[in-house]
Design a protein around this motif. Structure first.
Motif, PDB file in Angstrom:
ATOM      1  N   ASN A 269      -1.139   3.875  11.234  1.00  0.00           N
ATOM      2  CA  ASN A 269      -1.032   2.449  10.906  1.00  0.00           C
ATOM      3  C   ASN A 269       0.446   2.150  10.675  1.00  0.00           C
ATOM      4  O   ASN A 269       1.298   3.057  10.662  1.00  0.00           O
ATOM      5  CB  ASN A 269      -1.860   2.112   9.663  1.00  0.00           C
ATOM      6  N   ASN A 270       0.771   0.872  10.485  1.00  0.00           N
ATOM      7  CA  ASN A 270       2.163   0.514  10.188  1.00  0.00           C
ATOM      8  C   ASN A 270       2.562   1.084   8.827  1.00  0.00           C
ATOM      9  O   ASN A 270       1.749   1.114   7.880  1.00  0.00           O
ATOM     10  CB  ASN A 270       2.328  -0.999  10.161  1.00  0.00           C
ATOM     11  N   MET A 271       3.818   1.521   8.725  1.00  0.00           N
ATOM     12  CA  MET A 271       4.381   1.955   7.451  1.00  0.00           C
ATOM     13  C   MET A 271       5.755   1.320   7.294  1.00  0.00           C
ATOM     14  O   MET A 271       6.616   1.471   8.169  1.00  0.00           O
ATOM     15  CB  MET A 271       4.507   3.478   7.378  1.00  0.00           C
ATOM     16  N   THR A 272       5.946   0.598   6.193  1.00  0.00           N
ATOM     17  CA  THR A 272       7.201  -0.100   5.972  1.00  0.00           C
ATOM     18  C   THR A 272       8.031   0.622   4.916  1.00  0.00           C
ATOM     19  O   THR A 272       7.541   0.860   3.800  1.00  0.00           O
ATOM     20  CB  THR A 272       6.960  -1.555   5.541  1.00  0.00           C
TER      21      THR A 272
ATOM     22  N   ALA B  38      10.295 -11.149   5.224  1.00  0.00           N
ATOM     23  CA  ALA B  38      11.211 -11.617   6.264  1.00  0.00           C
ATOM     24  C   ALA B  38      11.472 -10.534   7.302  1.00  0.00           C
ATOM     25  O   ALA B  38      11.622 -10.818   8.485  1.00  0.00           O
ATOM     26  CB  ALA B  38      12.524 -12.069   5.638  1.00  0.00           C
ATOM     27  N   PHE B  39      11.530  -9.270   6.863  1.00  0.00           N
ATOM     28  CA  PHE B  39      11.771  -8.161   7.792  1.00  0.00           C
ATOM     29  C   PHE B  39      10.961  -6.949   7.344  1.00  0.00           C
ATOM     30  O   PHE B  39      10.558  -6.825   6.182  1.00  0.00           O
ATOM     31  CB  PHE B  39      13.267  -7.827   7.878  1.00  0.00           C
ATOM     32  N   TYR B  40      10.776  -6.040   8.300  1.00  0.00           N
ATOM     33  CA  TYR B  40      10.008  -4.814   8.063  1.00  0.00           C
ATOM     34  C   TYR B  40      10.763  -3.682   8.765  1.00  0.00           C
ATOM     35  O   TYR B  40      10.797  -3.640  10.003  1.00  0.00           O
ATOM     36  CB  TYR B  40       8.606  -4.913   8.654  1.00  0.00           C
TER      37      TYR B  40
ATOM     38  N   PRO C  97       2.948   5.218  17.496  1.00  0.00           N
ATOM     39  CA  PRO C  97       3.805   4.833  16.371  1.00  0.00           C
ATOM     40  C   PRO C  97       5.286   4.974  16.748  1.00  0.00           C
ATOM     41  O   PRO C  97       5.689   6.012  17.276  1.00  0.00           O
ATOM     42  CB  PRO C  97       3.410   5.828  15.274  1.00  0.00           C
ATOM     43  N   ARG C  98       6.046   3.927  16.485  1.00  0.00           N
ATOM     44  CA  ARG C  98       7.470   3.953  16.830  1.00  0.00           C
ATOM     45  C   ARG C  98       8.291   3.420  15.664  1.00  0.00           C
ATOM     46  O   ARG C  98       7.832   2.570  14.900  1.00  0.00           O
ATOM     47  CB  ARG C  98       7.751   3.125  18.085  1.00  0.00           C
ATOM     48  N   TRP C  99       9.520   3.920  15.560  1.00  0.00           N
ATOM     49  CA  TRP C  99      10.461   3.370  14.591  1.00  0.00           C
ATOM     50  C   TRP C  99      10.763   1.930  15.001  1.00  0.00           C
ATOM     51  O   TRP C  99      10.922   1.632  16.184  1.00  0.00           O
ATOM     52  CB  TRP C  99      11.750   4.190  14.549  1.00  0.00           C
ATOM     53  N   ALA C 100      10.857   1.041  13.993  1.00  0.00           N
ATOM     54  CA  ALA C 100      10.994  -0.372  14.337  1.00  0.00           C
ATOM     55  C   ALA C 100      11.709  -1.141  13.233  1.00  0.00           C
ATOM     56  O   ALA C 100      11.645  -0.782  12.050  1.00  0.00           O
ATOM     57  CB  ALA C 100       9.620  -0.995  14.576  1.00  0.00           C
ATOM     58  N   PHE C 101      12.396  -2.195  13.658  1.00  0.00           N
ATOM     59  CA  PHE C 101      12.953  -3.210  12.761  1.00  0.00           C
ATOM     60  C   PHE C 101      12.358  -4.529  13.229  1.00  0.00           C
ATOM     61  O   PHE C 101      12.736  -5.063  14.275  1.00  0.00           O
ATOM     62  CB  PHE C 101      14.475  -3.229  12.841  1.00  0.00           C
ATOM     63  N   SER C 102      11.387  -5.031  12.474  1.00  0.00           N
ATOM     64  CA  SER C 102      10.637  -6.231  12.861  1.00  0.00           C
ATOM     65  C   SER C 102      10.960  -7.366  11.912  1.00  0.00           C
ATOM     66  O   SER C 102      11.230  -7.147  10.728  1.00  0.00           O
ATOM     67  CB  SER C 102       9.130  -5.942  12.840  1.00  0.00           C
ATOM     68  N   MET C 103      10.908  -8.601  12.443  1.00  0.00           N
ATOM     69  CA  MET C 103      11.207  -9.778  11.636  1.00  0.00           C
ATOM     70  C   MET C 103      10.157 -10.864  11.902  1.00  0.00           C
ATOM     71  O   MET C 103       9.788 -11.114  13.047  1.00  0.00           O
ATOM     72  CB  MET C 103      12.613 -10.303  11.936  1.00  0.00           C
TER      73      MET C 103
ATOM     74  N   LYS D  55       1.831   0.403   3.247  1.00  0.00           N
ATOM     75  CA  LYS D  55       2.386   1.327   2.256  1.00  0.00           C
ATOM     76  C   LYS D  55       2.612   2.694   2.869  1.00  0.00           C
ATOM     77  O   LYS D  55       1.771   3.228   3.597  1.00  0.00           O
ATOM     78  CB  LYS D  55       1.461   1.404   1.045  1.00  0.00           C
ATOM     79  N   ILE D  56       3.745   3.265   2.561  1.00  0.00           N
ATOM     80  CA  ILE D  56       4.211   4.460   3.246  1.00  0.00           C
ATOM     81  C   ILE D  56       3.667   5.715   2.573  1.00  0.00           C
ATOM     82  O   ILE D  56       3.463   5.765   1.356  1.00  0.00           O
ATOM     83  CB  ILE D  56       5.759   4.486   3.284  1.00  0.00           C
ATOM     84  N   GLU D  57       3.434   6.721   3.382  1.00  0.00           N
ATOM     85  CA  GLU D  57       3.124   8.063   2.898  1.00  0.00           C
ATOM     86  C   GLU D  57       4.282   8.956   3.313  1.00  0.00           C
ATOM     87  O   GLU D  57       4.386   9.380   4.467  1.00  0.00           O
ATOM     88  CB  GLU D  57       1.808   8.560   3.490  1.00  0.00           C
ATOM     89  N   GLY D  58       5.175   9.189   2.357  1.00  0.00           N
ATOM     90  CA  GLY D  58       6.373   9.960   2.653  1.00  0.00           C
ATOM     91  C   GLY D  58       7.384   9.825   1.541  1.00  0.00           C
ATOM     92  O   GLY D  58       7.082   9.340   0.447  1.00  0.00           O
ATOM     93  N   SER D  59       8.602  10.232   1.830  1.00  0.00           N
ATOM     94  CA  SER D  59       9.691  10.169   0.860  1.00  0.00           C
ATOM     95  C   SER D  59      10.809   9.301   1.410  1.00  0.00           C
ATOM     96  O   SER D  59      11.039   9.242   2.630  1.00  0.00           O
ATOM     97  CB  SER D  59      10.232  11.574   0.561  1.00  0.00           C
ATOM     98  N   VAL D  60      11.508   8.611   0.498  1.00  0.00           N
ATOM     99  CA  VAL D  60      12.584   7.695   0.874  1.00  0.00           C
ATOM    100  C   VAL D  60      13.808   8.027   0.032  1.00  0.00           C
ATOM    101  O   VAL D  60      13.695   8.335  -1.168  1.00  0.00           O
ATOM    102  CB  VAL D  60      12.173   6.226   0.669  1.00  0.00           C
TER     103      VAL D  60
END
Length: 625
Positions: free
Chosen positions: A476-479, A490-492, A502-508, A594-599
């Motif tokens: 699914n999407n992860m922001t 405004a952006f994701y 699934p792809r890396w993305a900068f969406s608005m 909601k992301i499953e990972g580390s930032v």
């Protein structure tokens, strides 16, 4: 001399050795044709000089501003990017016409001698170290070697200037350049409303006095305010920059209307010749330009004796904050202009003379029909390199290292600490994105971090970045990063499901609307998120350029995609890490993705990160540019 040739053909004839041509002697030659009956008139005389050998001696080089290092003494002088006078001499060679000089790794510059066999006095700037990771290293001084050769009338170069003699000779003119001078003046324009003085925040006291229609408005994203100028508004004071050498002016500006030529910053030196530099907006073309003028009189506005201008290649969008810069490179005799950190044009100045008479001068902000706002104006008595200008094209809006801390590490007066939302999921890791990093934030798909209020102006240019380590291949999407409006983010920045991939993305989002939902996307089209990415760290950067009307995604310092974007709107909600805000058409608003990972190492900037800055941000271990 006679040479037979077929009718209509050319002929080549050698001058016999018996003519006894003399070295360095000037001669002329004429020719005529004969058709068997009559001779033609003589041709135009062709002058030539016998010069069979190149310069027998290298040039001489001296400078009081940058004394040459010797075997026993080497004193620091001047500074990186700061012009100094150098005198180049022919060393007794009678037919020297030019001099050519350069620093290690730099382009060669050629200048004419004052006369045949004469010397030349030039302004030369010691360059920064080219291979540097951190921007502060660009300003560090140190040893530099200037290479100089002379060029004779036949275009042949001499040997390179050397110091010393015999076995002790050393190639090149060696100097020890000081560190680059800091800004000569810096007007932050954060004064309270109604202030009559724009204070210079350096120690040089170049304060400016306001006049006409000047008011305070919200700043460009640096946490302070800005000056808004009406048609008659200006801030002026004594000349704050030396127009004899290299110089740079940088400003943040937002134009509200196109009204002829609108001065952003102007520097004027009275004298004969009169000098003037002007960073301005051309209302007809909607382009930012930088102009260098040499006038013929001591009056304030003389007709130009010479004028050179560099303008941006593309028009700018009204109503958007622009980080603009312009200046003069005294070594290469070029005027240049830069918009949002990218050098867009330059104009070679054919002749340039410093003032010889007259005193006084003026620096002015606004003036001459500027309708708009200005913020964070700085000037330097040196040339800033393009990557330095690129760094000034952004302002820190937020910095969260996430080393077991929710604090904003910027130096802004207004900071944006993070609040935990939802279960902690054992929030903090004891490792980060590089070895030695003190930590990162963990997200288990149920929680997020967010600020208490707005961080970015999303209707203006901005850039965001983060390191992310996914714990699984997303289905699914992860922001990773978003900033909330009322019903939409405004952006994701993160991962989007592109079809089934699934792809890396900068969406608005195009609008903060629950009835009409539409996106623009910058997607990593070549790299899908796979099992190989799970557990590893990936660096994501999203850049929105409001003036150019584009959005861009970078993955691990490399450009992924740029997409056109015309919609602009302001999201006044918090900046969130680990989730987004979304409302489907006529649906219910919810926190999603909601992301499953580390930032780790989250950054937010007002302005446009240049490709150079993105690469530096990726390459640095600590996220310090």
């Amino acid at each position: 001399m006679t040479k037979s040739a077929t009718s209509g053909a050319s002929a080549t004839v050698a001058i016999p050795q018996s003519f006894g041509l003399v070295e360095n002697q000037a001669y002329t030659m004429s020719a005529r044709t004969y058709d068997g009956l009559d001779d033609s008139p003589l041709s135009v005389a062709c002058p030539f000089t016998i010069d069979s050998t190149g310069p027998q001696s290298p040039p001489t080089v001296t400078s009081a501003d940058y004394p040459e290092c010797t075997a026993t003494a080497c004193e620091s002088a001047g500074g990186v990017g700061k012009s100094g006078l150098f005198t180049l001499g022919a060393h007794g060679v009678a037919d020297i016409m030019q001099y050519r000089y350069w620093f290690d790794g730099g382009p060669k510059v050629t200048t004419a001698a004052v006369a045949k066999g004469g010397g030349a006095t030039v302004r030369i700037d010691p360059p920064p170290l080219e291979e540097t990771l951190h921007l502060e290293d660009l300003t560090r001084g140190g040893p530099r070697t200037l290479h100089v050769v002379s060029v004779d009338q036949a275009g042949r170069e001499s040997g390179e200037y050397t110091s010393g003699a015999g076995d002790d000779s050393v190639g090149g003119y060696k100097i020890l350049a000081g560190s680059a001078p800091t800004a000569e003046a810096w007007w932050k324009l954060d004064e309270p409303a109604g202030s009559a003085v724009a204070t210079d925040s350096t120690s040089h006291a170049h304060d400016l006095t306001t006049a006409g229609t000047v008011s305070n408005v919200e700043g460009s994203g640096d946490g302070g305010s800005a000056y808004s100028f009406g048609l008659s508004g200006t801030a002026q004071g004594p000349l704050a920059v030396d127009l004899r050498g290299s110089r740079t002016t940088v400003a943040t500006v937002r134009l509200s209307a196109a009204t002829g030529e609108s001065t952003i910053v102007r520097h004027t030196k009275y004298g004969d010749p009169f000098l003037q530099d002007e960073l301005y907006f051309d209302g007809a073309t909607k382009k930012v330009c930088y102009r260098v003028q040499v006038g013929a009189a001591t009056t304030a506005n003389p007709p130009p004796r010479g004028e050179w201008e560099a303008c941006a290649a593309a028009p700018s969008t009204l109503g958007t904050w622009l980080r603009v810069a312009g200046g003069f490179d005294a070594m290469r005799r070029e005027a240049f202009v830069s918009v949002d950190g990218t050098r867009t044009a330059s104009s070679v100045v054919a002749a340039y003379t410093a003032p010889t008479t007259g005193t006084g001068g003026l620096t002015a902000l606004g003036d001459k029909e500027l309708v708009g706002a200005a913020d964070d104006v700085r000037v330097w008595n040196r040339q800033l390199r393009q990557n330095e200008i690129g760094a000034l094209a952004v302002a820190d809006a937020g910095r969260w290292d996430l080393d077991s801390s929710v604090e904003d590490a910027t130096e802004n007066q207004v900071k944006h600490p993070l609040d935990d939302s939802g279960p902690s999921d054992e929030r903090w890791n004891d490792f980060g994105h590089v070895e030695g990093d003190l930590g990162s934030a963990y997200f288990g798909g149920t929680s997020s971090l967010s600020t208490s209020g707005r961080v970015l102006r999303t209707d203006q240019s901005f850039s965001v970045s983060a390191w992310v380590s996914l714990h699984k291949v997303p289905t699914n999407n992860m922001t990773v990063l978003a900033q909330d409006g009322t019903v939409q983010s405004a952006f994701y920045l993160g991962v989007r499901q592109w079809g089934t991939t699934p792809r890396w993305a900068f969406s608005m989002q195009n609008a903060d609307s629950a009835s009409t939902v539409a996106f623009t996307h910058a997607i990593s089209t070549t790299d899908a998120v796979t099992d190989d990415d799970v557990g590893g760290w990936v660096h994501l950067v999203g850049v929105y350029d409001a003036s150019a009307q584009t959005q861009t995604l970078y993955v691990n310092g490399v450009h992924a995609q740029t997409t056109a974007r015309t919609a602009r709107w302001q999201a006044d909600g918090p900046l969130a890490i680990g989730r987004a805000l979304y409302t489907p058409a006529n649906g219910t608003t919810a926190q999603v993705d909601k992301i499953e990972g580390s930032v780790d190492a989250v950054r937010a900037y007002a302005g446009v990160l240049t490709p150079d800055m993105v690469e530096r941000l990726y390459e640095t271990q600590d996220g310090q540019l």
